[in-house]
Design a protein around this motif. Sequence first.
Motif, PDB file in Angstrom:
ATOM      1  N   GLN A  75      -0.862   6.875   1.520  1.00  9.03           N
ATOM      2  CA  GLN A  75      -2.245   6.563   1.879  1.00  9.03           C
ATOM      3  C   GLN A  75      -2.380   6.125   3.335  1.00  9.03           C
ATOM      4  O   GLN A  75      -3.489   5.918   3.830  1.00  9.03           O
ATOM      5  CB  GLN A  75      -2.783   5.458   0.957  1.00  9.03           C
ATOM      6  CG  GLN A  75      -2.795   5.843  -0.513  1.00  9.03           C
ATOM      7  CD  GLN A  75      -3.216   4.688  -1.412  1.00  9.03           C
ATOM      8  OE1 GLN A  75      -3.836   3.731  -0.945  1.00  9.03           O
ATOM      9  NE2 GLN A  75      -2.877   4.771  -2.688  1.00  9.03           N
ATOM     10  N   THR A 133       0.853  -1.176   0.000  1.00  7.14           N
ATOM     11  CA  THR A 133       0.000   0.000   0.000  1.00  7.14           C
ATOM     12  C   THR A 133       0.891   1.228   0.000  1.00  7.14           C
ATOM     13  O   THR A 133       1.879   1.287   0.731  1.00  7.14           O
ATOM     14  CB  THR A 133      -0.900   0.012   1.253  1.00  7.14           C
ATOM     15  OG1 THR A 133      -1.705  -1.168   1.249  1.00  7.14           O
ATOM     16  CG2 THR A 133      -1.784   1.247   1.283  1.00  7.14           C
ATOM     17  N   ASN A 171       5.132   4.987   7.186  1.00  7.18           N
ATOM     18  CA  ASN A 171       4.187   6.099   7.320  1.00  7.18           C
ATOM     19  C   ASN A 171       4.825   7.277   8.064  1.00  7.18           C
ATOM     20  O   ASN A 171       4.219   7.909   8.925  1.00  7.18           O
ATOM     21  CB  ASN A 171       2.901   5.649   8.032  1.00  7.18           C
ATOM     22  CG  ASN A 171       3.147   5.110   9.429  1.00  7.18           C
ATOM     23  OD1 ASN A 171       4.215   4.571   9.712  1.00  7.18           O
ATOM     24  ND2 ASN A 171       2.147   5.237  10.304  1.00  7.18           N
TER      25      ASN A 171
END
Length: 370
Positions: A23, A19, A93
């Motif tokens: 996002q 991913t 992230n």
Amino acid sequence: MLLAGTALAGLAGAAQAQTAAAQLTTAGTRIDNTASVTYSVNGTNQSTTSTTASFVVDKKVNFTVVTAQTGPTQVNLGDQNAVTTFRVTNLTNDVQDFLLDPDQQNISLGLFPGSDNFDLTSLRAYVDSNGNGRYDAGVDTQTWIDELAPDASVTVFIVGNVPNQAGAQYAYDSLRVVAAAGGQSGTQGSALIATDLNLNGADGTVDIVFADDDSDGALLGDIARNGQGRAYSGYFVAINNVALSVAKSARVLADGLGSANPKAIPGATVEYCLRVSNATLNASANGVTLNDVVPAHTTYVPGSISIGTPGALGIACVVNGSTEDDDSDDATETDGVTASFDGVAKKVVANVGTVSGGGSVAASFKVTID
């Protein structure tokens, strides 16, 4: 080479589909939530809210390391700053630093048709500072990845020097990348330490969770979810020899009689010319040394050795050359070539250095006929 490239792609340590980090909620983001309740008392509607439940998003550490070339880098013996190229992508992230650890693997990984049989010297890793995908000595000098944003990628070069080792053919190298703390530009962060997953998460603390799945198998030095990644490449010495030839000629310079076409009579001066040519276009011959014994019935002319660019055949042996002294003490030599004359062995030694691919070098000395 195609075989090498195919195998290399399969063992580069590439991760499965991921991913996009952009996002994902950024690590450290605080998430608050409250509930409401409504009720009625004697026909009167009432409402109240719960206490706030809060937590911060933890850091999900993930990245990939892959080779950015097909097959090994082709090199020649003695090459300096030979390069293999890798690509690091941050799937965490959060903004991350990454530590770079280049090394060499003296095992056969199936990447190349042959086995590793030599090591490069002065192995180091540099980040592509200007993003041009090409190693620029003196420009690409940073030795760690600084503040790499989520989903961003950067090229990393492993640079080393190829030894002049007879029989050298293949060398494996490896780039090990370690996730490190980001957040301060220009400062190398420390390697991250994962939070103990057996402990309960702290709502107000950013836990560190390793989620990298770029395992290339424990045998090859990497396992999943360890905050490290590794990819492999290498070097291939395509040529171990060159087509080097030496042509020797003699030319009478003067016979002491002032003849327009001097003859080889006693007392005449003769120039010997040695022309070294390298017919192999893509490889240099290094450390080229010429040895020539002065023949019987002749006497060496002191200080007559010259080394340089070959001249026209039959006209001049050396042009744009330098005159070399006769002693073997080369401490004062600065032109990169040296020579000497051994009066006992009656031998001329000319160290002409490197003869580049397709190039030639000439050396000359003079004798008189006894």
